[in-house]
Scaffold this motif. Structure first.
Motif, short mmCIF file in Angstrom:
data_model
loop_
_atom_site.label_atom_id
_atom_site.label_comp_id
_atom_site.label_asym_id
_atom_site.label_seq_id
_atom_site.Cartn_x
_atom_site.Cartn_y
_atom_site.Cartn_z
N SER A 41 -63.76 21.13 45.95
CA SER A 41 -64.06 20.34 47.15
C SER A 41 -65.30 19.50 46.93
N GLU A 42 -65.45 18.49 47.79
CA GLU A 42 -66.62 17.63 47.70
C GLU A 42 -67.90 18.42 47.98
N GLY A 43 -67.80 19.38 48.91
CA GLY A 43 -68.98 20.20 49.21
C GLY A 43 -69.45 20.99 48.01
N LYS A 44 -68.51 21.56 47.28
CA LYS A 44 -68.87 22.33 46.09
C LYS A 44 -69.43 21.41 45.00
N MET A 45 -68.80 20.25 44.85
CA MET A 45 -69.30 19.32 43.85
C MET A 45 -70.71 18.85 44.21
N ARG A 46 -70.96 18.66 45.48
CA ARG A 46 -72.30 18.26 45.92
C ARG A 46 -73.33 19.31 45.49
N LEU A 47 -72.98 20.58 45.64
CA LEU A 47 -73.89 21.65 45.24
C LEU A 47 -74.12 21.65 43.73
N LEU A 48 -73.06 21.48 42.97
CA LEU A 48 -73.19 21.48 41.51
C LEU A 48 -74.06 20.32 41.04
N ILE A 49 -73.90 19.18 41.68
CA ILE A 49 -74.73 18.02 41.34
C ILE A 49 -76.18 18.27 41.73
N SER A 50 -76.39 18.84 42.92
CA SER A 50 -77.75 19.12 43.38
C SER A 50 -78.47 20.08 42.45
N TRP A 51 -77.74 21.02 41.89
CA TRP A 51 -78.33 22.02 40.99
C TRP A 51 -78.29 21.59 39.52
N LYS A 52 -77.81 20.36 39.28
CA LYS A 52 -77.74 19.79 37.92
C LYS A 52 -76.93 20.67 36.98
N ILE A 53 -75.83 21.20 37.51
CA ILE A 53 -74.92 22.00 36.70
C ILE A 53 -74.00 21.09 35.88
N GLU A 62 -67.10 8.73 35.41
CA GLU A 62 -65.85 8.10 35.81
C GLU A 62 -65.07 9.03 36.75
N TYR A 63 -65.11 10.32 36.46
CA TYR A 63 -64.40 11.29 37.31
C TYR A 63 -65.01 11.32 38.71
N VAL A 64 -66.35 11.33 38.78
CA VAL A 64 -67.01 11.32 40.08
C VAL A 64 -66.72 10.01 40.81
N ARG A 65 -66.73 8.90 40.10
CA ARG A 65 -66.41 7.61 40.72
C ARG A 65 -65.04 7.63 41.37
N THR A 66 -64.09 8.26 40.69
CA THR A 66 -62.70 8.28 41.16
C THR A 66 -62.47 9.32 42.24
N SER A 67 -62.99 10.52 42.02
CA SER A 67 -62.66 11.65 42.89
C SER A 67 -63.68 11.92 43.98
N TYR A 68 -64.93 11.54 43.75
CA TYR A 68 -66.00 11.79 44.72
C TYR A 68 -66.90 10.55 44.84
N PRO A 69 -66.35 9.41 45.25
CA PRO A 69 -67.14 8.17 45.24
C PRO A 69 -68.42 8.24 46.06
N GLY A 70 -68.41 9.07 47.08
CA GLY A 70 -69.60 9.21 47.91
C GLY A 70 -70.73 9.95 47.23
N LEU A 71 -70.46 10.54 46.07
CA LEU A 71 -71.48 11.32 45.36
C LEU A 71 -72.00 10.62 44.12
N VAL A 72 -71.54 9.40 43.85
CA VAL A 72 -71.96 8.71 42.62
C VAL A 72 -73.46 8.50 42.59
N ASN A 73 -74.05 8.01 43.68
CA ASN A 73 -75.49 7.78 43.70
C ASN A 73 -76.26 9.07 43.49
N ARG A 74 -75.84 10.13 44.14
CA ARG A 74 -76.51 11.43 43.99
C ARG A 74 -76.42 11.91 42.54
N PHE A 75 -75.25 11.78 41.95
CA PHE A 75 -75.04 12.23 40.57
C PHE A 75 -75.95 11.44 39.62
N ALA A 76 -76.00 10.13 39.82
CA ALA A 76 -76.83 9.29 38.95
C ALA A 76 -78.32 9.59 39.13
N LYS A 77 -78.76 9.71 40.37
CA LYS A 77 -80.19 9.91 40.62
C LYS A 77 -80.66 11.30 40.17
N LYS A 78 -79.78 12.28 40.23
CA LYS A 78 -80.14 13.62 39.75
C LYS A 78 -80.22 13.67 38.23
#
Length: 219
Positions: free
Chosen positions: A51-63, A72-88
């Motif tokens: 889920s997006e919620g779980k992915m958000r946690l994994l990104i926040s914890w830099k897993i 590319e996977y985040v862009r496609t499957s979780y577009p709302g998390l791209v900025n968070r993924f990049a900034k982390k």
């Protein structure tokens, strides 16, 4: 409570937002043991469909490891998390596109570089970054900064000729995408009078500046 069952995760220092903690309380607490079982980083291919919620946690914890395929996977499957993924993972994100190459998206990249003052400062200070990309980043910043602040950034990246334009000077500038990006936005802000292609040399712009800045700041 549910949160008391989540023995595997210490929330202090994790940088979680209130919403993320609520997600844990409301059903993701069972996910904590799985997260704890991961190595410090993992490939996104190891995660499966989550889920997006779980992915958000994994990104926040830099897993999740920052790679082009993961991005590319985040862009496609979780577009709302791209900025968070990049900034982390900002250093790794920049390294993917220095120089520009496969998977580079200019609007996304420049948006992330200008989304945070610290990120912008580090980006502008990077000697490996081409000047043109720095100019395009600064062009995006004009609407969010005062004239003195923009002058500071222009001096920081050694674009003294643009400071001269804000002081009212008339100059010739090489016709480049970076120069055009700044000139277009300066013109839209009424910070220069006009610019056009030099009829005597079509590789140059003729620019008439406007005295909107003095050493004491905005006039």
């Amino acid at each position: 409570t549910e949160i008391s069952k989540c023995r595997y995760v210490t929330f202090k220092g994790k940088g979680l937002t209130q919403r993320e903690i609520v997600l844990v309380v409301n059903g993701i607490s069972k996910y904590c043991a799985l997260v704890k079982s991961f190595p410090f980083e993992c490939d996104i291919s190891d995660l499966g469909d989550i889920s997006e919620g779980k992915m958000r946690l994994l990104i926040s914890w830099k897993i999740v490891r920052m790679t082009l395929s993961a991005l590319e996977y985040v862009r496609t499957s979780y577009p709302g998390l791209v900025n968070r993924f990049a900034k982390k993972n900002i250093a790794e994100y920049i390294a993917l596109f220095c120089p520009e190459g496969e998977g580079y998206r200019e609007e996304e990249f420049l948006g992330i570089m200008t989304s945070d003052k610290g990120i912008l400062k580090d980006f502008l200070a990077d000697p490996e970054e081409p000047l043109e990309r720095k100019q395009k980043a600064l062009a995006r910043c004009v609407n969010f900064h005062t004239i003195p602040a923009m002058v500071h950034y222009l001096k920081f990246v050694k674009l003294s000729e643009f400071v001269g334009l804000l002081e009212g000077k008339k100059l010739s500038l090489e016709q480049t995408p970076g120069n055009k990006a700044l000139l277009d936005v300066f013109l839209s802000k009424n910070w220069i009078e006009k610019y056009d292609v030099d009829p005597q040399d079509d590789s140059q712009y003729r620019v008439q500046g406007k005295a909107v800045y003095t050493k004491k700041g905005k006039k």
